[in-house]
Design a protein around this motif. Structure first.
Motif, PDB file in Angstrom:
ATOM      1  N   LEU A 178       0.830  -1.200   0.000  1.00 55.24           N
ATOM      2  CA  LEU A 178       0.000   0.000   0.000  1.00 55.24           C
ATOM      3  C   LEU A 178       0.871   1.259   0.000  1.00 55.24           C
ATOM      4  O   LEU A 178       0.568   2.234  -0.692  1.00 55.24           O
ATOM      5  N   PHE A 179       1.959   1.227   0.757  1.00 53.09           N
ATOM      6  CA  PHE A 179       2.823   2.398   0.865  1.00 53.09           C
ATOM      7  C   PHE A 179       3.870   2.483  -0.247  1.00 53.09           C
ATOM      8  O   PHE A 179       4.362   3.572  -0.551  1.00 53.09           O
ATOM      9  N   THR A 180       4.218   1.355  -0.842  1.00 46.05           N
ATOM     10  CA  THR A 180       5.232   1.378  -1.907  1.00 46.05           C
ATOM     11  C   THR A 180       4.611   1.325  -3.296  1.00 46.05           C
ATOM     12  O   THR A 180       5.243   1.728  -4.271  1.00 46.05           O
ATOM     13  N   GLY A 181       3.374   0.814  -3.400  1.00 45.84           N
ATOM     14  CA  GLY A 181       2.707   0.749  -4.691  1.00 45.84           C
ATOM     15  C   GLY A 181       3.165  -0.382  -5.571  1.00 45.84           C
ATOM     16  O   GLY A 181       2.861  -0.398  -6.767  1.00 45.84           O
ATOM     17  N   LEU A 237      13.103  -0.527   1.286  1.00 49.31           N
ATOM     18  CA  LEU A 237      11.813  -0.039   1.777  1.00 49.31           C
ATOM     19  C   LEU A 237      11.767   1.484   1.778  1.00 49.31           C
ATOM     20  O   LEU A 237      10.782   2.092   1.337  1.00 49.31           O
ATOM     21  N   VAL A 238      12.840   2.125   2.230  1.00 51.55           N
ATOM     22  CA  VAL A 238      12.894   3.590   2.269  1.00 51.55           C
ATOM     23  C   VAL A 238      12.831   4.169   0.857  1.00 51.55           C
ATOM     24  O   VAL A 238      12.103   5.137   0.596  1.00 51.55           O
ATOM     25  N   LEU A 239      13.570   3.575  -0.070  1.00 58.22           N
ATOM     26  CA  LEU A 239      13.580   4.075  -1.451  1.00 58.22           C
ATOM     27  C   LEU A 239      12.207   3.931  -2.101  1.00 58.22           C
ATOM     28  O   LEU A 239      11.741   4.839  -2.800  1.00 58.22           O
ATOM     29  N   LEU A 240      11.545   2.800  -1.875  1.00 59.95           N
ATOM     30  CA  LEU A 240      10.223   2.602  -2.457  1.00 59.95           C
ATOM     31  C   LEU A 240       9.206   3.563  -1.845  1.00 59.95           C
ATOM     32  O   LEU A 240       8.351   4.103  -2.544  1.00 59.95           O
ATOM     33  N   LEU A 241       9.305   3.764  -0.535  1.00 63.25           N
ATOM     34  CA  LEU A 241       8.405   4.713   0.123  1.00 63.25           C
ATOM     35  C   LEU A 241       8.635   6.135  -0.374  1.00 63.25           C
ATOM     36  O   LEU A 241       7.714   6.947  -0.407  1.00 63.25           O
ATOM     37  N   ALA A 242       9.878   6.422  -0.759  1.00 61.21           N
ATOM     38  CA  ALA A 242      10.214   7.747  -1.275  1.00 61.21           C
ATOM     39  C   ALA A 242       9.807   7.912  -2.735  1.00 61.21           C
ATOM     40  O   ALA A 242      10.013   8.976  -3.320  1.00 61.21           O
ATOM     41  N   GLY A 243       9.228   6.856  -3.321  1.00 66.51           N
ATOM     42  CA  GLY A 243       8.758   6.939  -4.693  1.00 66.51           C
ATOM     43  C   GLY A 243       9.827   6.731  -5.748  1.00 66.51           C
ATOM     44  O   GLY A 243       9.615   7.061  -6.915  1.00 66.51           O
ATOM     45  N   LYS A 244      10.968   6.172  -5.369  1.00 67.63           N
ATOM     46  CA  LYS A 244      12.027   5.916  -6.335  1.00 67.63           C
ATOM     47  C   LYS A 244      11.645   4.728  -7.227  1.00 67.63           C
ATOM     48  O   LYS A 244      10.890   3.845  -6.805  1.00 67.63           O
ATOM     49  N   VAL A 286      13.176  -0.584 -10.105  1.00 69.02           N
ATOM     50  CA  VAL A 286      14.421  -1.181 -10.615  1.00 69.02           C
ATOM     51  C   VAL A 286      15.625  -0.583  -9.894  1.00 69.02           C
ATOM     52  O   VAL A 286      16.517  -1.312  -9.426  1.00 69.02           O
ATOM     53  N   LEU A 287      15.673   0.731  -9.780  1.00 71.52           N
ATOM     54  CA  LEU A 287      16.789   1.400  -9.110  1.00 71.52           C
ATOM     55  C   LEU A 287      16.844   0.994  -7.638  1.00 71.52           C
ATOM     56  O   LEU A 287      17.929   0.690  -7.107  1.00 71.52           O
ATOM     57  N   SER A 288      15.706   0.969  -6.975  1.00 68.10           N
ATOM     58  CA  SER A 288      15.654   0.617  -5.552  1.00 68.10           C
ATOM     59  C   SER A 288      16.162  -0.796  -5.313  1.00 68.10           C
ATOM     60  O   SER A 288      16.971  -1.049  -4.402  1.00 68.10           O
TER      61      SER A 288
END
Length: 481
Positions: free
Chosen positions: A126-129, A251-258, A261-263
């Motif tokens: 839900l938070f990472t999409g 988790l932090v990168l995905l939550l930040a919308g990165k 693939v990069l995350s």
């Protein structure tokens, strides 16, 4: 056979049905009668469609482009798949996955484990999409914990997959949550709010089912297996907070919308560094793990089953299915085969009672033929939108139906990329987890219930144009039925 123009022909319903049936004979027959490789059978079925294309007066180069155009749409999932393969190999070598399993076994009671896995993956996605990112991180760890507890791998994988797709389905960050309203002409948040009426009750029912099953299976857990697993992990790896850093980073990168693939790649690199510095793995070995997956001979078969996985190389068979299935779907679409199959149906649809179920059926067929979620949503939405416009239904009715059928069946079709990806990452075959993916079976039932009762099937206001709708308002019943 009608003539579309001087160059090509338009397929009739009978011809399209014949082509579709022959494709099914090659794929399904090869699987059931000869236990054939799915990617091979899908690729061989290209010959059936190409022969049909020649009969319809299409050039081979044009058919190639039809296939390649669809394949290009799944290049991002393919790259994600390769990245996840490398990440899993690096994370096991770094002790990330073993640490997550170890602490999970120490903290989570077997009786509530299924619910924890279900809720954790729901929140993460839900938070990472991203359902795929969730399955490759939190989901992978949860399956490892469940297997260590001696639970049915299919049941655990089902809870992980349902949680991951629930969050993905409702997250405004998700690609499908944006794709469905884009194809339908709806606003994203209108779409999300409208989905709550089918998704939330289905989610709660699924929660209760996992709660009951969790207590039943938790009572039969062999604690000696848990102790053996924890001892083996503490002997093989240096545990602690450091191995958890790659998971935290991703988790932090995905939550930040990165970008996923990069995350994932950065998480894999950090895992490789920790494996070298903290676990004492040499560079040549970690490079081998990135390609071939982690490898260890602990002397305990169960531990080796948990750990010996991952690597870019492990993903190639899955990618073969992606390419073969998408190419096949692209040609069937480009030649007009799918459209020819559906045209006779359009004239018979007069009310939402029939429109919504037919949309769902087409969604399932598109998911089976194209084997990709994005293909199913685009194909079904494009084919059905004119009828929703004609009946003056709000576009979020279509977008919700697309998600309830296309999104929620992606992991229920064994050769669909959604099911194949889950199997590749979690190490559990589709035949094992599909019966336990309750959310995928229950959500469409609410769509059908609402279609027949009219609940939450809403119309455009007077003077309101399709695609230019106002903000969503709660309207439990449409104006007339």
């Amino acid at each position: 056979m009608e003539t579309k123009n001087t160059a090509t022909r338009t397929p009739t319903f009978g011809f399209a049905l014949l082509v579709f049936a022959l494709v099914l004979v090659v794929v399904v027959g090869g699987l059931l009668a000869f236990d054939g490789n799915l990617a091979t059978l899908l690729f061989l079925s290209w010959l059936v469609v190409i022969a049909a294309g020649y009969y319809l007066k299409h050039k081979f180069a044009d058919m190639e482009n039809m296939a390649y155009d669809m394949i290009r749409r799944v290049m991002q999932p393919i790259v994600i798949l390769l990245s996840v393969g490398a990440m899993i190999g690096a994370w096991i070598a770094a002790g990330t996955v073993p640490a997550l399993i170890y602490y999970g076994l120490a903290l989570i009671s077997p009786s509530v484990f299924l619910i924890v896995a279900y809720l954790l993956c729901s929140v993460c996605s839900l938070f990472t999409g991203t359902s795929w990112g969730t399955m490759g991180t939190a989901g992978l760890a949860m399956v490892g914990v469940g297997m260590s507890m001696g639970m049915n791998p299919g049941l655990v994988a089902g809870a992980v997959i349902c949680g991951a797709y629930f969050g993905d389905k409702l997250s405004p960050l998700s690609d499908t949550t944006n794709l469905a309203p884009a194809v339908s002409g709806a606003k994203v948040m209108n779409h999300v709010k409208h989905m709550l009426w089918t998704t939330v009750p289905a989610y709660l029912i699924t929660f209760i089912i996992y709660l009951v099953l969790g207590f039943q299976h938790g009572a039969n857990v062999d604690m000696s297996v848990i102790d053996e697993t924890m001892t083996a992990f503490s002997d093989i790896f240096n545990l602690g907070i450091i191995p958890l850093l790659p998971a935290i980073l991703v988790l932090v990168l995905l939550l930040a919308g990165k970008p996923p693939v990069l995350s994932i790649l950065l998480g894999a690199v950090l895992g490789a560094v920790i494996a070298i510095v903290y676990q004492g793995v040499d560079i040549a070995t970690i490079l081998s793990f990135l390609w071939n997956g982690y490898s260890v001979d602990s002397g305990v078969e169960f531990i080796d089953t948990l750990l010996n996985r991952g690597g870019i190389n492990s993903m190639w068979s899955t990618i073969g299915v992606f390419i073969s299935a998408c190419g096949l779907g692209g040609m069937l679409n480009g030649l007009g085969i799918l459209d020819a199959l559906l045209t006779p149906v359009y004239a018979k649809i007069k009310t939402p009672k029939l429109l919504i179920p037919v949309t769902m059926i087409i969604g399932y067929i598109s998911n089976a033929v194209g084997a990709t979620l994005s293909f199913a949503i685009v194909m079904t939405g494009t084919l059905m939108q004119p009828l929703y416009r004609k009946m003056r239904l709000r576009p979020e009715v279509l977008s919700r139906t697309l998600e309830d059928s296309c999104t929620m069946s992606a992991f229920l079709i064994p050769w669909n990329t959604g099911a194949i990806y889950a199997a590749s990452v979690l190490g559990v075959e589709p035949a094992q987890f599909i019966p336990f993916c309750f959310l995928g079976f229950i959500t469409p039932l609410f769509s059908l219930l609402y279609a027949f009762t009219g609940f939450s099937v809403t119309y455009l206001d007077e003077g309101e144009e399709y695609g230019e709708t106002s903000e969503y308002k709660f309207r439990p019943f449409k104006k007339k039925f």
